[in-house]
Write a protein that holds these residues in place. Structure first.
Motif, mmCIF file in Angstrom:
data_model
loop_
_atom_site.group_PDB
_atom_site.id
_atom_site.type_symbol
_atom_site.label_atom_id
_atom_site.label_comp_id
_atom_site.label_asym_id
_atom_site.label_seq_id
_atom_site.Cartn_x
_atom_site.Cartn_y
_atom_site.Cartn_z
ATOM 1 N N TYR A 137 0.856 -1.174 0.000
ATOM 2 C CA TYR A 137 0.000 0.000 0.000
ATOM 3 C C TYR A 137 0.902 1.236 0.000
ATOM 4 N N CYS A 138 0.523 2.266 -0.756
ATOM 5 C CA CYS A 138 1.345 3.468 -0.890
ATOM 6 C C CYS A 138 0.463 4.720 -0.822
ATOM 7 N N ASP A 139 0.992 5.779 -0.196
ATOM 8 C CA ASP A 139 0.241 7.046 -0.147
ATOM 9 C C ASP A 139 1.004 8.198 -0.802
ATOM 10 N N GLY A 140 2.000 7.866 -1.625
ATOM 11 C CA GLY A 140 2.802 8.891 -2.288
ATOM 12 C C GLY A 140 4.088 9.182 -1.548
ATOM 13 N N THR A 141 4.077 8.997 -0.224
ATOM 14 C CA THR A 141 5.264 9.221 0.606
ATOM 15 C C THR A 141 5.639 7.965 1.377
ATOM 16 N N HIS A 142 4.629 7.359 2.006
ATOM 17 C CA HIS A 142 4.860 6.161 2.820
ATOM 18 C C HIS A 142 4.484 4.904 2.043
ATOM 19 N N ILE A 143 5.119 3.790 2.408
ATOM 20 C CA ILE A 143 4.836 2.512 1.759
ATOM 21 C C ILE A 143 4.803 1.421 2.814
ATOM 22 N N LYS A 144 3.767 0.562 2.745
ATOM 23 C CA LYS A 144 3.618 -0.524 3.724
ATOM 24 C C LYS A 144 3.458 -1.848 2.979
ATOM 25 N N PRO A 145 4.470 -2.726 3.073
ATOM 26 C CA PRO A 145 4.352 -4.023 2.404
ATOM 27 C C PRO A 145 3.378 -4.952 3.108
ATOM 28 N N MET A 146 2.653 -5.725 2.322
ATOM 29 C CA MET A 146 1.757 -6.750 2.852
ATOM 30 C C MET A 146 2.547 -8.040 3.027
ATOM 31 N N THR A 147 1.846 -9.106 3.412
ATOM 32 C CA THR A 147 2.475 -10.413 3.502
ATOM 33 C C THR A 147 2.904 -10.874 2.109
ATOM 34 N N SER A 148 3.915 -11.723 2.046
ATOM 35 C CA SER A 148 4.486 -12.145 0.761
ATOM 36 C C SER A 148 3.635 -13.220 0.085
ATOM 37 N N ALA A 149 3.884 -13.409 -1.202
ATOM 38 C CA ALA A 149 3.213 -14.461 -1.971
ATOM 39 C C ALA A 149 4.166 -14.957 -3.046
ATOM 40 N N GLN A 150 3.836 -16.093 -3.632
ATOM 41 C CA GLN A 150 4.642 -16.619 -4.744
ATOM 42 C C GLN A 150 3.711 -17.149 -5.825
ATOM 43 N N ASP A 151 3.916 -16.680 -7.041
ATOM 44 C CA ASP A 151 3.058 -16.998 -8.188
ATOM 45 C C ASP A 151 3.685 -18.107 -9.021
ATOM 46 N N HIS A 152 2.865 -18.794 -9.793
ATOM 47 C CA HIS A 152 3.323 -19.800 -10.754
ATOM 48 C C HIS A 152 2.833 -19.358 -12.132
ATOM 49 N N LYS A 153 3.741 -18.843 -12.952
ATOM 50 C CA LYS A 153 3.360 -18.222 -14.224
ATOM 51 C C LYS A 153 3.190 -19.220 -15.372
ATOM 52 N N ARG A 154 3.993 -20.279 -15.374
ATOM 53 C CA ARG A 154 3.966 -21.191 -16.526
ATOM 54 C C ARG A 154 2.700 -22.034 -16.544
ATOM 55 N N ALA A 155 2.284 -22.416 -17.743
ATOM 56 C CA ALA A 155 0.994 -23.092 -17.915
ATOM 57 C C ALA A 155 0.994 -24.519 -17.383
ATOM 58 N N LYS A 156 2.149 -25.196 -17.401
ATOM 59 C CA LYS A 156 2.163 -26.631 -17.100
ATOM 60 C C LYS A 156 2.991 -26.955 -15.865
ATOM 61 N N ASP A 157 2.740 -28.134 -15.339
ATOM 62 C CA ASP A 157 3.471 -28.604 -14.159
ATOM 63 C C ASP A 157 4.980 -28.542 -14.398
ATOM 64 N N GLY A 158 5.718 -28.336 -13.302
ATOM 65 C CA GLY A 158 7.177 -28.287 -13.416
ATOM 66 C C GLY A 158 7.666 -27.011 -14.051
ATOM 67 N N ASP A 159 6.828 -25.965 -14.056
ATOM 68 C CA ASP A 159 7.180 -24.694 -14.696
ATOM 69 C C ASP A 159 7.541 -24.872 -16.162
ATOM 70 N N GLU A 160 6.790 -25.723 -16.836
ATOM 71 C CA GLU A 160 6.923 -25.922 -18.280
ATOM 72 C C GLU A 160 5.801 -25.152 -18.981
ATOM 73 N N GLY A 161 5.937 -25.013 -20.304
ATOM 74 C CA GLY A 161 4.874 -24.383 -21.081
ATOM 75 C C GLY A 161 4.996 -22.875 -21.142
ATOM 76 N N LEU A 162 3.982 -22.255 -21.721
ATOM 77 C CA LEU A 162 3.993 -20.812 -21.959
ATOM 78 C C LEU A 162 3.715 -20.021 -20.692
ATOM 79 N N ASN A 163 4.143 -18.750 -20.691
ATOM 80 C CA ASN A 163 3.793 -17.840 -19.609
ATOM 81 C C ASN A 163 2.299 -17.535 -19.659
ATOM 82 N N THR A 164 1.697 -17.414 -18.498
ATOM 83 C CA THR A 164 0.274 -17.086 -18.391
ATOM 84 C C THR A 164 0.118 -15.889 -17.463
ATOM 85 N N GLY A 165 -1.124 -15.523 -17.191
ATOM 86 C CA GLY A 165 -1.392 -14.491 -16.205
ATOM 87 C C GLY A 165 -1.256 -14.992 -14.783
ATOM 88 N N GLY A 166 -0.977 -16.288 -14.606
ATOM 89 C CA GLY A 166 -0.818 -16.886 -13.279
ATOM 90 C C GLY A 166 -1.700 -18.104 -13.126
#
Length: 421
Positions: free
Chosen positions: A198-227
């Motif tokens: 979250y940002c207000d132009g001056t201050h910034i507060k990070p939220m909890t972390s996350a990890q995305d999986h972009k590739r279409a297939k198991d094992g990070d194979e295949g094309l990039n997707t929106g997630g």
């Protein structure tokens, strides 16, 4: 309060679900929304890029707060349109949303202000790009400069692949004008982590972390997707790494944007790679990540309206962000063939299996309500999210929950979060 949410995906459904929990809100609208959002909000037949129609609606209905979920309207300047009319809106202005709208801009910003990122060069001439590739170390990364639905990044292992990538982006225009300029970047390795702030132009507060999986297939194979799925929190994102990022990445990015006359208010998504040389920024986005929002927001204890209003009013420093001491995993149910060719209009069943189930969520992304019921209407159809005491339990809960939803040509990755267990 009356709230208007702009967008139609799983991210907007997750935002709407958080807004619906606020005791301050008694009416939610969404433009254009989807079949899932329609269960908690009134959906409008106005697209996300019809800025004047949206502002007209906000004026007519006396909307107290508009939340912009999507990248395209932010980069296009929807916040400026609303602000000129005196309407209260959450999201960065056009001159700040460029941090996502142009990868060349964001890389140049990082270089100028000493924010750690991979070495790179930018090109508007395909011949010069290929000449540079012929002298470069492989593998190498090619990125379309503009918005490309999360798919404009090519990792090239050979010179032939890299040359073909230049043709795809710059000559064949697979992502339209997004490929007019490209960034060629060194290939770096390590765990990837997404941090929404979250940002207000001056201050910034990070939220909890996350990890995305972009590739279409198991094992990070295949094309990039929106997630294809995500989990939160990331065990790789330690307290030491957070402290480093707060000092070297998050606040310096806020300060850099302010120094450039581009004060950033809204959500800054920071994509990190935790390399052997320390964390480096892979990309910035100017809004909630999707599907990251689908695991981060369900774990947030704060009233989302309180936090967003603090951002708009420049008093984010008064807010302490709080998250549940648990984990969440989201598995995306897609149409088989995504992200290339897939069929729509397949009837979805099983939603009733989630009624009254605490800690389980079905966020709609590509759905539509018809006379036959809710049907598929996109590549990524649903995000099935479950919480658990830890990542192992949350993952087991999420995959068990995916069995409750059925539609013809249903496809999902079976390894979301597996690598960290």
């Amino acid at each position: 309060m009356k709230v208007l949410i702009v967008g139609s995906g799983g991210r907007e459904h997750a935002i709407a679900a958080s807004v619906a929990k606020s005791s301050r809100v008694d009416k939610i609208y969404c433009a254009p929304g989807n079949a899932g959002i329609a269960q908690i909000a009134e959906c409008l037949e106005i697209t996300a890029m019809e800025f004047d129609k949206l502002a007209d609606f906000a004026e007519e209905k006396k909307i107290d707060l508009t939340i912009i979920g999507m990248d395209d309207p932010l980069v296009g300047g929807i916040v400026d349109v609303f602000e000129k009319r005196g309407l209260r809106v959450f999201g960065p202005r056009k001159n700040a949303a460029i941090i996502e709208g142009s990868k060349a801009f964001s890389k140049n910003l990082m270089k100028k202000y000493g924010i750690p990122t991979a070495a790179y060069e930018t090109f508007t001439n395909p011949e010069k790009a290929i000449a540079y590739l012929e002298k470069s170390k492989l593998p190498i990364v090619l990125k379309a400069d503009g918005l490309a639905l999360g798919k404009g990044v090519l990792i090239c292992n050979t010179l032939e692949e890299a040359k073909a990538g230049v043709k795809t982006l710059m000559l064949d225009k697979q992502f339209g004008d997004a490929g007019n300029e490209i960034v060629i970047e060194e290939f770096i390795t390590g765990p990837e982590v997404s941090v929404l702030c979250y940002c207000d132009g001056t201050h910034i507060k990070p939220m909890t972390s996350a990890q995305d999986h972009k590739r279409a297939k198991d094992g990070d194979e295949g094309l990039n997707t929106g997630g294809m799925g995500t989990f939160s929190p990331s065990p790789f994102y330690t307290e030491d790494i957070q402290k480093f990022c707060e000092e070297k990445v998050y606040q310096p990015t806020m300060d850099a944007m302010k120094a450039e006359g581009r004060d950033f208010t809204g959500i800054l998504f920071v994509g990190l790679m935790l390399t052997e040389d320390g964390p480096k920024v892979l990309e910035y986005n100017a809004r909630f990540g999707d599907p990251e929002a689908q695991v981060v927001l369900p774990r947030m204890k704060n009233d989302i309206i309180d936090v967003m209003e603090a951002c708009i009013d420049g008093r984010l420093d008064e807010i302490t962000l709080e998250f549940e001491n648990n984990a969440a995993v989201c598995v995306v149910l897609a149409s088989d063939g995504y992200p290339e060719h897939y069929e729509k209009g397949k009837k979805i069943t099983g939603f009733e299996n989630f009624e009254g189930k605490d800690g389980y969520y079905v966020f709609h992304a590509g759905t539509k309500l018809t006379d036959e019921g809710i049907v598929t209407n996109g590549g990524r159809v649903l995000g099935v999210t479950a919480k658990g005491a830890d990542l192992k339990k949350a993952r087991a809960n999420a995959y068990e929950a995916t069995k409750r939803i059925q539609f013809e040509n249903k496809y999902m990755r079976n390894d979301i979060g597996k690598s960290i267990l």
